[in-house]
Design a protein around this motif. Sequence first.
Motif, PDB file in Angstrom:
ATOM      1  N   ALA A 125       0.782  -1.216   0.119  1.00  0.00           N
ATOM      2  CA  ALA A 125       0.059  -0.079   0.061  1.00  0.00           C
ATOM      3  C   ALA A 125       0.899   1.390   0.017  1.00  0.00           C
ATOM      4  CB  ALA A 125      -0.919   0.005   1.265  1.00  0.00           C
ATOM      5  N   CYS A 126       2.140   0.968   0.693  1.00  0.00           N
ATOM      6  CA  CYS A 126       2.789   2.324   0.485  1.00  0.00           C
ATOM      7  C   CYS A 126       4.359   2.236   0.537  1.00  0.00           C
ATOM      8  CB  CYS A 126       2.603   3.107   2.023  1.00  0.00           C
ATOM      9  SG  CYS A 126       3.634   4.470   2.408  1.00  0.00           S
ATOM     10  N   GLY A 127       4.989   1.548   1.645  1.00  0.00           N
ATOM     11  CA  GLY A 127       6.267   1.480   1.610  1.00  0.00           C
ATOM     12  C   GLY A 127       6.991   0.716   0.160  1.00  0.00           C
ATOM     13  N   VAL A 128       6.609  -0.312  -0.270  1.00  0.00           N
ATOM     14  CA  VAL A 128       6.888  -0.988  -1.417  1.00  0.00           C
ATOM     15  C   VAL A 128       6.909  -0.350  -2.553  1.00  0.00           C
ATOM     16  CG1 VAL A 128       6.751  -3.223  -2.625  1.00  0.00           C
ATOM     17  CG2 VAL A 128       6.801  -3.349  -0.269  1.00  0.00           C
ATOM     18  N   ILE A 129       5.732   0.358  -2.749  1.00  0.00           N
ATOM     19  CA  ILE A 129       5.396   1.034  -4.223  1.00  0.00           C
ATOM     20  C   ILE A 129       6.146   2.290  -4.208  1.00  0.00           C
ATOM     21  CG2 ILE A 129       3.271  -0.169  -4.655  1.00  0.00           C
ATOM     22  CD1 ILE A 129       1.710   2.294  -3.550  1.00  0.00           C
ATOM     23  N   THR A 130       6.163   2.927  -3.036  1.00  0.00           N
ATOM     24  CA  THR A 130       7.062   4.311  -2.745  1.00  0.00           C
ATOM     25  C   THR A 130       8.652   3.994  -3.264  1.00  0.00           C
ATOM     26  OG1 THR A 130       5.468   5.073  -1.038  1.00  0.00           O
ATOM     27  CG2 THR A 130       7.697   6.283  -1.451  1.00  0.00           C
ATOM     28  N   GLY A 131       9.090   3.042  -2.716  1.00  0.00           N
ATOM     29  CA  GLY A 131      10.436   3.023  -3.174  1.00  0.00           C
ATOM     30  C   GLY A 131      10.752   2.257  -4.315  1.00  0.00           C
ATOM     31  N   PHE A 132      10.227   1.060  -4.691  1.00  0.00           N
ATOM     32  CA  PHE A 132      10.263   0.493  -5.888  1.00  0.00           C
ATOM     33  C   PHE A 132       9.663   1.340  -7.200  1.00  0.00           C
ATOM     34  CE2 PHE A 132       9.347  -2.765  -9.361  1.00  0.00           C
ATOM     35  CZ  PHE A 132      10.201  -3.675  -9.088  1.00  0.00           C
ATOM     36  N   GLY A 133       8.624   1.879  -7.009  1.00  0.00           N
ATOM     37  CA  GLY A 133       8.080   2.572  -8.061  1.00  0.00           C
ATOM     38  C   GLY A 133       8.747   3.893  -8.306  1.00  0.00           C
ATOM     39  N   GLY A 134       9.590   4.423  -7.303  1.00  0.00           N
ATOM     40  CA  GLY A 134      10.291   5.587  -7.465  1.00  0.00           C
ATOM     41  C   GLY A 134      11.290   5.492  -8.516  1.00  0.00           C
ATOM     42  N   VAL A 135      11.901   4.385  -8.404  1.00  0.00           N
ATOM     43  CA  VAL A 135      13.199   4.152  -9.324  1.00  0.00           C
ATOM     44  C   VAL A 135      12.419   3.814 -10.683  1.00  0.00           C
ATOM     45  CG1 VAL A 135      14.829   2.477  -9.769  1.00  0.00           C
ATOM     46  CG2 VAL A 135      14.331   3.123  -7.517  1.00  0.00           C
ATOM     47  N   VAL A 136      11.516   2.723 -10.684  1.00  0.00           N
ATOM     48  CA  VAL A 136      10.796   2.110 -11.822  1.00  0.00           C
ATOM     49  C   VAL A 136      10.004   2.967 -12.651  1.00  0.00           C
ATOM     50  CG1 VAL A 136       9.594   0.198 -12.981  1.00  0.00           C
ATOM     51  CG2 VAL A 136      11.197  -0.306 -11.026  1.00  0.00           C
ATOM     52  N   ASN A 137       8.919   3.548 -12.048  1.00  0.00           N
ATOM     53  CA  ASN A 137       7.915   4.571 -12.507  1.00  0.00           C
ATOM     54  C   ASN A 137       8.399   5.867 -12.868  1.00  0.00           C
ATOM     55  OD1 ASN A 137       6.192   2.107 -12.505  1.00  0.00           O
ATOM     56  ND2 ASN A 137       5.355   2.876 -10.571  1.00  0.00           N
ATOM     57  N   ARG A 138       8.596   6.466 -11.552  1.00  0.00           N
ATOM     58  CA  ARG A 138       9.094   7.908 -11.721  1.00  0.00           C
ATOM     59  C   ARG A 138      10.477   8.265 -12.476  1.00  0.00           C
ATOM     60  NH1 ARG A 138       9.108  12.703 -12.713  1.00  0.00           N
ATOM     61  NH2 ARG A 138       9.132  14.387 -11.126  1.00  0.00           N
ATOM     62  N   ALA A 139      11.490   7.377 -11.856  1.00  0.00           N
ATOM     63  CA  ALA A 139      12.716   8.013 -12.665  1.00  0.00           C
ATOM     64  C   ALA A 139      13.121   7.352 -13.866  1.00  0.00           C
ATOM     65  CB  ALA A 139      13.904   7.455 -11.429  1.00  0.00           C
ATOM     66  N   LYS A 140      12.325   6.010 -13.914  1.00  0.00           N
ATOM     67  CA  LYS A 140      12.439   5.237 -15.079  1.00  0.00           C
ATOM     68  C   LYS A 140      14.041   5.036 -15.322  1.00  0.00           C
ATOM     69  CE  LYS A 140       8.127   6.367 -17.719  1.00  0.00           C
ATOM     70  NZ  LYS A 140       7.585   7.171 -16.832  1.00  0.00           N
ATOM     71  N   VAL A 141      14.538   4.291 -14.422  1.00  0.00           N
ATOM     72  CA  VAL A 141      16.143   3.991 -14.494  1.00  0.00           C
ATOM     73  C   VAL A 141      16.213   2.825 -15.554  1.00  0.00           C
ATOM     74  CG1 VAL A 141      18.003   2.715 -13.270  1.00  0.00           C
ATOM     75  CG2 VAL A 141      16.434   4.578 -11.976  1.00  0.00           C
ATOM     76  N   ARG A 142      17.361   3.001 -16.437  1.00  0.00           N
ATOM     77  CA  ARG A 142      17.624   1.994 -17.399  1.00  0.00           C
ATOM     78  C   ARG A 142      18.523   1.075 -16.995  1.00  0.00           C
ATOM     79  NH1 ARG A 142      19.606   4.679 -21.656  1.00  0.00           N
ATOM     80  NH2 ARG A 142      19.574   6.528 -20.862  1.00  0.00           N
ATOM     81  N   PRO A 143      18.745  -0.235 -17.811  1.00  0.00           N
ATOM     82  CA  PRO A 143      19.760  -1.066 -17.329  1.00  0.00           C
ATOM     83  C   PRO A 143      21.069  -0.433 -17.516  1.00  0.00           C
ATOM     84  CG  PRO A 143      18.130  -2.120 -18.701  1.00  0.00           C
ATOM     85  CD  PRO A 143      17.867  -0.655 -18.615  1.00  0.00           C
TER      86      PRO A 143
END
Length: 360
Positions: free
Chosen positions: A159-177
Motif C-alpha cells: 500500500a505504501c512502503g514497497v510502491i514508494t521505493g520500488f516505483g520511485g526507481v521504476v515508474n518515476r525515474a525510469k532508470v534503465r539497465p
Amino acid sequence: MKAAVCYEFNKPMVLEEVSLREPGKGEVMIRVAATAICHSDIHDMKGEMPGGVPFIGGHETAGYIEKLGEGVTSVAIGDPVVVSLLAHCGTCYYCTTGNPHLCEHRFDPPQEPRVRNKNGKPLDLKGNIGGFAEHVVVDISQVVKVPKDMPLDRAALLACGVITGFGGVVNRAKVRPFQSVVVMGVGGVGINSIQGAAYIGAYPVIAVDVLDGKLKLAKKFGATHTVNAKNEKAVDEILKLTHGRGADYVFVTVGSTAAISQGVTFAAIRGTVAMIGLPNYKSQVSLTPLDMIPTEKNLIGSFMGATNLQQDIPDLINLYRTGGLKLDELVSGHFPLEKINEAMALTEKGEGFRNVIMFE
Ligand SMILES: [Zn+2]
Ligand SMILES: [Zn+2]
C-alpha cells in the motif's frame, strides 16, 4: 469498533471505542486484517506533518470487503484487498493522462466524516484511511483486489512502503539497465528502491546508510555495493564506484533535508536526485545555484512511486510470487492493536523494516 486515536502529539495513542459510519456512494467498508507502520505514521505522531489532532493513523492496510456503498460493482463482499491512500477521481487532467497518483482530488476529505469518537467529535483519518482501527471506510479508488492466497500482512506493505521505493526507481525515474544508482537510507522505503534498481538492471546499485547491519541486508535485496556514510567519506566512495563521475540517479529515501543536499553531491553531471522520503514538512533544503547549474543536475520529487494502483499492485504480487520481489523478509514483527505504542517505538528506533499491526 476499536481504534488507536492520537489526541496529543508525542504522546501514546489511546485505544478506545469509536463509531464508523456506513459506506456512502462509491465507498466500501473493509474489515482490517493488517496495517503496517510506516515512517510517515511517526511523523504524524510527532506533529511533523500538516494536520492537527485528534486523528487515527495507519495507511498501509489490507483486509476484507465487508460492505459495499451505492454503485460499487468492482469488488464483492469477502474479497481480500490492499487499501492505499492513493484516492483518485478518474476524470481530472492527471487521472486521464496516466497519472492517477497526482489526481487533483487525491487529498479531498470525504463529504461526511467517517469516524467519530464517543463524544461525537470527528476524527481525522490519515491517508483518508485510518488503518489503526478494526474497520475502515474508504473510496473504492483506494482499493485493489488481491489473490485469495496472498498473505495480508505482506499485501499491506504494497500500500505504501514497497510502491514508494520500488516505483520511485521504476515508474518515476525510469532508470534503465546499467545506469548507476545510489539509494540513501536502507529503511522500509529505501530497501524497496534497492529491489527496484536491482530488478531494472541498474549497475552499480550502491546502498548508503550509517548502520552496518542495514547495509548487510541491503546486499541481500540487490545492492551491489554499500557505503557507510559514518565511517567513510561517502562521496569519494561513490565517485570511485562510478568512474569518477557520480551516480546517474540518487534516491533520497531518508526523511532528512541534509541528506537531500548530500545526495546532490553524489549525482553525476546531468544526474538526477529524487526526493522520496518526507522530512519534517517545515524544513528547508540547502543548495547553492552552483550545485545545480554548471552540472545540469535534476532534482525531482517522487510521490508514492508514481503508482497506478490497479496496474502496479497485481504486477508486484506476480513478482513476489515468482521470487523477484522480497516481501516476507520485510516484515520484522507482528503486534496486536493493544501493543501499537510499543510497535511504533520500535519502528522509530529504526529496528527492522516493517512492524505490522494484526487484527485477526
Ligand atoms: Zn507510508
Ligand atoms: Zn483525478
